[in-house]
Scaffold this active site. Structure first.
Site, PDB file in Angstrom:
ATOM      1  N   ARG A   1     -12.216   3.080  -8.005  1.00 43.83           N
ATOM      2  CA  ARG A   1     -10.645   2.668  -7.647  1.00 43.83           C
ATOM      3  C   ARG A   1     -10.368   3.999  -7.418  1.00 43.83           C
ATOM      4  O   ARG A   1      -9.400   3.913  -6.634  1.00 43.83           O
ATOM      5  CB  ARG A   1     -10.186   1.928  -9.086  1.00 43.83           C
TER       6      ARG A   1
ATOM      7  N   ASN B   1      -9.289  -3.609 -10.752  1.00 45.93           N
ATOM      8  CA  ASN B   1     -10.835  -4.052 -11.542  1.00 45.93           C
ATOM      9  C   ASN B   1     -10.130  -5.914 -11.543  1.00 45.93           C
ATOM     10  O   ASN B   1      -9.483  -6.098 -11.878  1.00 45.93           O
ATOM     11  CB  ASN B   1     -11.132  -3.805 -12.043  1.00 45.93           C
TER      12      ASN B   1
END
Length: 93
Positions: A18, A36
């Site tokens: 990320r 996520n």
């Protein structure tokens, strides 16, 4: 403007993917988010000004960072009326 949604599967959680995605997107001045998902995938929504910008982002995603292992990228073009507007690109937790 190109509005795309991506679902990235493989070893993409717990490996800095990320943050990697956020860095790429911010360097390219993109807007959107990365987060996520409970099923182990990562979702990305990104807004691009040009097709070339989108292709460059996708190429970088496919390579991932040194800790990730990208198995699959599912891509979906979002409707022009996608309800969210973003000022920058960020990680959603």
């Amino acid at each position: 403007m190109y509005k795309q949604q991506y679902f990235i599967s493989g070893k993409v959680q717990g490996v800095g993917f990320r943050f990697f995605t956020e860095q790429i997107a911010n360097n390219m001045k993109l807007k959107g988010f990365v987060k996520n998902l409970n099923d182990g995938r990562v979702e990305i929504v990104a807004f691009f000004n040009t097709n070339e910008q989108m292709k460059k982002f996708e190429k970088l995603l496919k390579n991932g960072n040194k800790y990730s292992n990208i198995e699959n990228i599912e891509k979906k073009t979002l409707d022009e009326n996608y309800p969210f507007q973003f000022n920058n690109f960020k990680i959603y937790y």
